[in-house]
Write a protein that holds these residues in place. Structure first.
Motif, PDB file in Angstrom:
ATOM      1  N   SER A 290      -6.584  -1.014   8.697  1.00 60.93           N
ATOM      2  CA  SER A 290      -6.654  -0.201   7.484  1.00 60.93           C
ATOM      3  C   SER A 290      -5.260  -0.018   6.890  1.00 60.93           C
ATOM      4  O   SER A 290      -4.237  -0.150   7.570  1.00 60.93           O
ATOM      5  N   LEU A 291      -5.225   0.308   5.615  1.00 63.50           N
ATOM      6  CA  LEU A 291      -3.957   0.524   4.922  1.00 63.50           C
ATOM      7  C   LEU A 291      -3.191   1.683   5.547  1.00 63.50           C
ATOM      8  O   LEU A 291      -1.963   1.613   5.719  1.00 63.50           O
ATOM      9  N   GLU A 292      -3.885   2.740   5.910  1.00 63.32           N
ATOM     10  CA  GLU A 292      -3.223   3.894   6.517  1.00 63.32           C
ATOM     11  C   GLU A 292      -2.493   3.498   7.793  1.00 63.32           C
ATOM     12  O   GLU A 292      -1.337   3.881   8.017  1.00 63.32           O
ATOM     13  N   SER A 293      -3.151   2.716   8.639  1.00 61.37           N
ATOM     14  CA  SER A 293      -2.544   2.315   9.901  1.00 61.37           C
ATOM     15  C   SER A 293      -1.363   1.379   9.676  1.00 61.37           C
ATOM     16  O   SER A 293      -0.342   1.466  10.372  1.00 61.37           O
ATOM     17  N   GLN A 294      -1.463   0.491   8.698  1.00 59.51           N
ATOM     18  CA  GLN A 294      -0.366  -0.438   8.426  1.00 59.51           C
ATOM     19  C   GLN A 294       0.851   0.280   7.851  1.00 59.51           C
ATOM     20  O   GLN A 294       1.993  -0.085   8.146  1.00 59.51           O
ATOM     21  N   LEU A 295       0.621   1.297   7.027  1.00 60.65           N
ATOM     22  CA  LEU A 295       1.748   2.087   6.515  1.00 60.65           C
ATOM     23  C   LEU A 295       2.472   2.799   7.656  1.00 60.65           C
ATOM     24  O   LEU A 295       3.705   2.870   7.684  1.00 60.65           O
ATOM     25  N   LEU A 296       1.701   3.314   8.602  1.00 57.77           N
ATOM     26  CA  LEU A 296       2.301   3.990   9.742  1.00 57.77           C
ATOM     27  C   LEU A 296       3.076   3.010  10.611  1.00 57.77           C
ATOM     28  O   LEU A 296       4.185   3.306  11.071  1.00 57.77           O
ATOM     29  N   ALA A 297       2.513   1.825  10.835  1.00 58.10           N
ATOM     30  CA  ALA A 297       3.172   0.848  11.695  1.00 58.10           C
ATOM     31  C   ALA A 297       4.458   0.314  11.073  1.00 58.10           C
ATOM     32  O   ALA A 297       5.458   0.115  11.759  1.00 58.10           O
ATOM     33  N   ARG A 298       4.452   0.097   9.764  1.00 56.62           N
ATOM     34  CA  ARG A 298       5.616  -0.523   9.129  1.00 56.62           C
ATOM     35  C   ARG A 298       6.672   0.491   8.703  1.00 56.62           C
ATOM     36  O   ARG A 298       7.876   0.229   8.840  1.00 56.62           O
ATOM     37  N   TYR A 299       6.238   1.655   8.217  1.00 55.84           N
ATOM     38  CA  TYR A 299       7.202   2.599   7.639  1.00 55.84           C
ATOM     39  C   TYR A 299       7.246   3.950   8.346  1.00 55.84           C
ATOM     40  O   TYR A 299       8.159   4.731   8.113  1.00 55.84           O
ATOM     41  N   GLY A 300       6.246   4.245   9.155  1.00 57.20           N
ATOM     42  CA  GLY A 300       6.280   5.497   9.891  1.00 57.20           C
ATOM     43  C   GLY A 300       5.840   6.707   9.089  1.00 57.20           C
ATOM     44  O   GLY A 300       6.359   7.805   9.310  1.00 57.20           O
ATOM     45  N   PHE A 301       4.891   6.542   8.171  1.00 57.54           N
ATOM     46  CA  PHE A 301       4.363   7.720   7.483  1.00 57.54           C
ATOM     47  C   PHE A 301       2.876   7.539   7.215  1.00 57.54           C
ATOM     48  O   PHE A 301       2.365   6.421   7.151  1.00 57.54           O
TER      49      PHE A 301
ATOM     50  N   VAL B 122      -5.761   9.949   2.952  1.00 58.29           N
ATOM     51  CA  VAL B 122      -6.635   8.859   2.516  1.00 58.29           C
ATOM     52  C   VAL B 122      -7.875   9.372   1.806  1.00 58.29           C
ATOM     53  O   VAL B 122      -8.644   8.588   1.253  1.00 58.29           O
ATOM     54  N   SER B 123      -8.087  10.680   1.813  1.00 56.61           N
ATOM     55  CA  SER B 123      -9.280  11.216   1.151  1.00 56.61           C
ATOM     56  C   SER B 123      -9.109  11.302  -0.355  1.00 56.61           C
ATOM     57  O   SER B 123     -10.073  11.520  -1.082  1.00 56.61           O
ATOM     58  N   VAL B 124      -7.877  11.114  -0.854  1.00 60.44           N
ATOM     59  CA  VAL B 124      -7.625  11.216  -2.288  1.00 60.44           C
ATOM     60  C   VAL B 124      -8.078   9.941  -2.983  1.00 60.44           C
ATOM     61  O   VAL B 124      -7.728   8.839  -2.577  1.00 60.44           O
ATOM     62  N   THR B 125      -8.871  10.076  -4.024  1.00 58.51           N
ATOM     63  CA  THR B 125      -9.309   8.946  -4.841  1.00 58.51           C
ATOM     64  C   THR B 125      -8.898   9.196  -6.280  1.00 58.51           C
ATOM     65  O   THR B 125      -8.382  10.261  -6.633  1.00 58.51           O
ATOM     66  N   SER B 126      -9.148   8.213  -7.123  1.00 58.75           N
ATOM     67  CA  SER B 126      -8.778   8.355  -8.531  1.00 58.75           C
ATOM     68  C   SER B 126      -9.539   9.501  -9.187  1.00 58.75           C
ATOM     69  O   SER B 126      -9.042  10.144 -10.106  1.00 58.75           O
ATOM     70  N   GLU B 127     -10.753   9.787  -8.723  1.00 61.18           N
ATOM     71  CA  GLU B 127     -11.529  10.873  -9.311  1.00 61.18           C
ATOM     72  C   GLU B 127     -10.960  12.230  -8.929  1.00 61.18           C
ATOM     73  O   GLU B 127     -11.147  13.211  -9.640  1.00 61.18           O
ATOM     74  N   ASP B 128     -10.268  12.282  -7.764  1.00 58.49           N
ATOM     75  CA  ASP B 128      -9.699  13.552  -7.325  1.00 58.49           C
ATOM     76  C   ASP B 128      -8.401  13.881  -8.051  1.00 58.49           C
ATOM     77  O   ASP B 128      -7.939  15.013  -8.028  1.00 58.49           O
ATOM     78  N   THR B 129      -7.777  12.881  -8.650  1.00 63.54           N
ATOM     79  CA  THR B 129      -6.473  13.078  -9.259  1.00 63.54           C
ATOM     80  C   THR B 129      -6.639  13.605 -10.680  1.00 63.54           C
ATOM     81  O   THR B 129      -7.091  12.893 -11.566  1.00 63.54           O
ATOM     82  N   LYS B 130      -6.245  14.843 -10.872  1.00 62.91           N
ATOM     83  CA  LYS B 130      -6.363  15.462 -12.195  1.00 62.91           C
ATOM     84  C   LYS B 130      -5.141  15.170 -13.053  1.00 62.91           C
ATOM     85  O   LYS B 130      -5.239  15.018 -14.259  1.00 62.91           O
ATOM     86  N   ASN B 131      -3.971  15.107 -12.411  1.00 56.36           N
ATOM     87  CA  ASN B 131      -2.738  14.820 -13.134  1.00 56.36           C
ATOM     88  C   ASN B 131      -2.075  13.608 -12.496  1.00 56.36           C
ATOM     89  O   ASN B 131      -1.995  13.505 -11.275  1.00 56.36           O
ATOM     90  N   SER B 132      -1.592  12.680 -13.307  1.00 57.84           N
ATOM     91  CA  SER B 132      -1.027  11.452 -12.771  1.00 57.84           C
ATOM     92  C   SER B 132       0.180  11.721 -11.885  1.00 57.84           C
ATOM     93  O   SER B 132       0.457  10.968 -10.969  1.00 57.84           O
ATOM     94  N   TRP B 133       0.901  12.837 -12.112  1.00 59.66           N
ATOM     95  CA  TRP B 133       2.094  13.084 -11.309  1.00 59.66           C
ATOM     96  C   TRP B 133       1.757  13.509  -9.896  1.00 59.66           C
ATOM     97  O   TRP B 133       2.604  13.474  -9.014  1.00 59.66           O
ATOM     98  N   GLN B 134       0.498  13.878  -9.636  1.00 61.33           N
ATOM     99  CA  GLN B 134       0.147  14.300  -8.286  1.00 61.33           C
ATOM    100  C   GLN B 134       0.269  13.160  -7.289  1.00 61.33           C
ATOM    101  O   GLN B 134       0.696  13.358  -6.168  1.00 61.33           O
TER     102      GLN B 134
ATOM    103  N   ASP C  12      -4.976   3.183  -2.451  1.00 59.72           N
ATOM    104  CA  ASP C  12      -4.968   1.728  -2.598  1.00 59.72           C
ATOM    105  C   ASP C  12      -3.805   1.235  -3.449  1.00 59.72           C
ATOM    106  O   ASP C  12      -3.427   0.058  -3.363  1.00 59.72           O
ATOM    107  N   ASP C  13      -3.227   2.113  -4.266  1.00 62.64           N
ATOM    108  CA  ASP C  13      -2.079   1.715  -5.080  1.00 62.64           C
ATOM    109  C   ASP C  13      -0.842   1.463  -4.228  1.00 62.64           C
ATOM    110  O   ASP C  13       0.143   0.890  -4.714  1.00 62.64           O
TER     111      ASP C  13
END
Length: 445
Positions: A261-272, A276-288, A324-325
């Motif tokens: 998964s993307l989450e696991s690969q981010l942790l393995a490569r960069y350590g953060f 993952v529950s955030v989707t485009s529908e959850d984002t009210k403001n683009s700066w979030q 996913d971005d």
């Protein structure tokens, strides 16, 4: 009238003669049967009886023991040949990894090789020794610091024979199994044992079924497989909490999906980690953007200054609205550094993230003085204890956690920590604390 009388007398006279002949034949047959019976009885009575000394001699105790040992040896040799045949058949599904000096399993026809590594000691490109002692290159696939498993990608090869899995449901207590692993010289080693059931076990952050086996696994078995006598894969031998155990092969597909998964690969490569529950529908403001939930100490994200609670809003000047971005972060790239932009408590922040090319999760940064290495001290105030049912306990804080920031301010002492907690006019306070090399944010109500 006289002629009629003679005819009647003649007719009945012939019948009387026939009856007399039949009676004579029956008597003759009866006589023969009686004589035969007498001969049979006399013959049986006259037959010599076997003597007691004609019985076969009983073997001596020494001879009996020798015969018993010969039978046992034949049985043992038969079982040994059975285990050897099963191990030889299973070894066709194994390869040797020279870089990590361990065994790996040919998992599927798509060129996936299953490696048992929790140290992330596999380089981006590694060598694989096949069953025919041929060497080929493999690219590191999915790998995670929180899982005992990882994967490699090799090209499709006709000599690769993927394993066939079998569920634990088909096994019975006491069934024979064989643990098989590859050796550096191309041969294989095996250890037969008996199946003793299974029980749940937590390895890192993953749940598996641990197979009870009557033989302890040696280091040579790491990465090998546990097979039934028909050559089907029952379990995979991994390192779990400083122990070598066999986990159910049926648990592996879900674990591979998790570490890919993307989450696991981010942790393995960069350590953060990110939410993952955030989707485009959850984002009210683009700066979030996407919220960071965890940062590992000493890794690329930590060195770039990323903190738990930060929101990543741009990746190389491309807007980030959902998880996913961030996928370009795990794609191969020639960039040495990646520019990220985000928000921290509403304020803009910029990060320069190392691309992580040909790197793995490293140990926390250490200082070297006169050849002696020691952990670099970090700022923060350790927590001595947490009162049960208190706001800190409900937030998830524990004793020995190190408080690094409170509402973006770093405490320098216990007194300063108490002052920051008491001086905040907000109902909720954001506390970033470190536990076992991982930084997380906690909401104090």
């Amino acid at each position: 009238m006289e002629r009629l009388g003679r005819h009647v007398v003649s007719r009945y006279s012939s019948k009387i003669v026939d009856v007399r002949n039949q009676l004579t034949d029956r008597k003759y047959i009866a006589l023969l049967a009686a004589v035969a019976g007498i001969i049979l009885v006399l013959g049986t009575w006259a037959r010599p009886r076997p003597r007691q000394d004609d019985a076969p001699p009983m073997p001596s105790p020494v001879e009996s023991m020798r015969l018993q040992r010969m039978t046992q040896l034949r049985n043992i040799q038969g079982m040994t040949n059975l285990f050897l045949d099963a191990a030889t058949h299973a070894s066709r599904h194994l390869v040797w990894l020279p870089d990590s000096r361990s065994t790996a399993l040919i998992w599927d026809i798509n060129g996936t090789v299953l490696a048992a590594t929790s140290k992330l000691n596999l380089p981006e490109i590694t060598l694989v020794n096949t069953a025919e002692q041929l060497q080929t290159e493999a690219r590191r696939g999915a790998i995670s610091p929180t899982s005992p498993l990882g994967s490699l990608r090799v090209g499709t090869d006709d000599t690769f024979q993927p394993v066939q899995q079998v569920s634990l449901d088909v096994l019975s207590m006491g069934d024979w199994l064989v643990a098989v692993a590859k050796q550096e010289n191309g041969s294989h080693t095996f250890a037969p044992g008996v199946y003793g059931g299974s029980s749940p076990v937590l390895c890192g952050e993953s749940n598996f079924q641990e197979i009870a086996y009557t033989v302890n696994f040696s280091e040579l078995m790491l990465g090998g497989g546990l097979f039934d006598l028909n050559g089907f894969l029952v379990g995979v031998i991994v390192r779990c909490n400083d122990r070598l155990i066999a986990i159910a092969a049926s648990d592996v597909p879900a674990e591979l999906k998790k570490i890919e998964s993307l989450e696991s690969q981010l942790l393995a490569r960069y350590g953060f980690r990110v939410d993952v529950s955030v989707t485009s529908e959850d984002t009210k403001n683009s700066w979030q953007g996407v919220r960071v939930t965890e940062v590992w100490v000493g890794e690329a994200a930590d060195l770039a200054g990323i903190r738990p609670g930060d929101h990543i809003t741009e990746l190389n000047e491309t807007e980030v609205e959902m998880v996913d971005d961030l996928f370009p972060l795990v794609l191969p790239t020639t960039q040495e550094n990646i520019e990220l932009r985000g928000r921290r408590r509403g304020k803009k922040v910029n990060f320069v993230l190392s691309s992580g090319n040909d790197t793995t999760i490293a140990a926390p940064a250490k200082q070297m003085v006169s050849g002696i290495g020691f952990d670099t001290p970090r700022k923060g105030v350790p927590i001595d204890f947490v009162i049960p049912n208190s706001p800190a306990a409900r937030a998830g804080l524990q004793s020995n956690d190190v408080v690094l920031w409170i509402d973006d301010r770093s405490p320098v002492s216990t007194r300063n920590l108490l002052r920051l907690l008491n001086s905040s006019s907000k109902t909720a306070r954001q506390v970033v604390a470190e536990r076992n090399g991982r930084m997380r944010m906690y909401e104090l109500q």
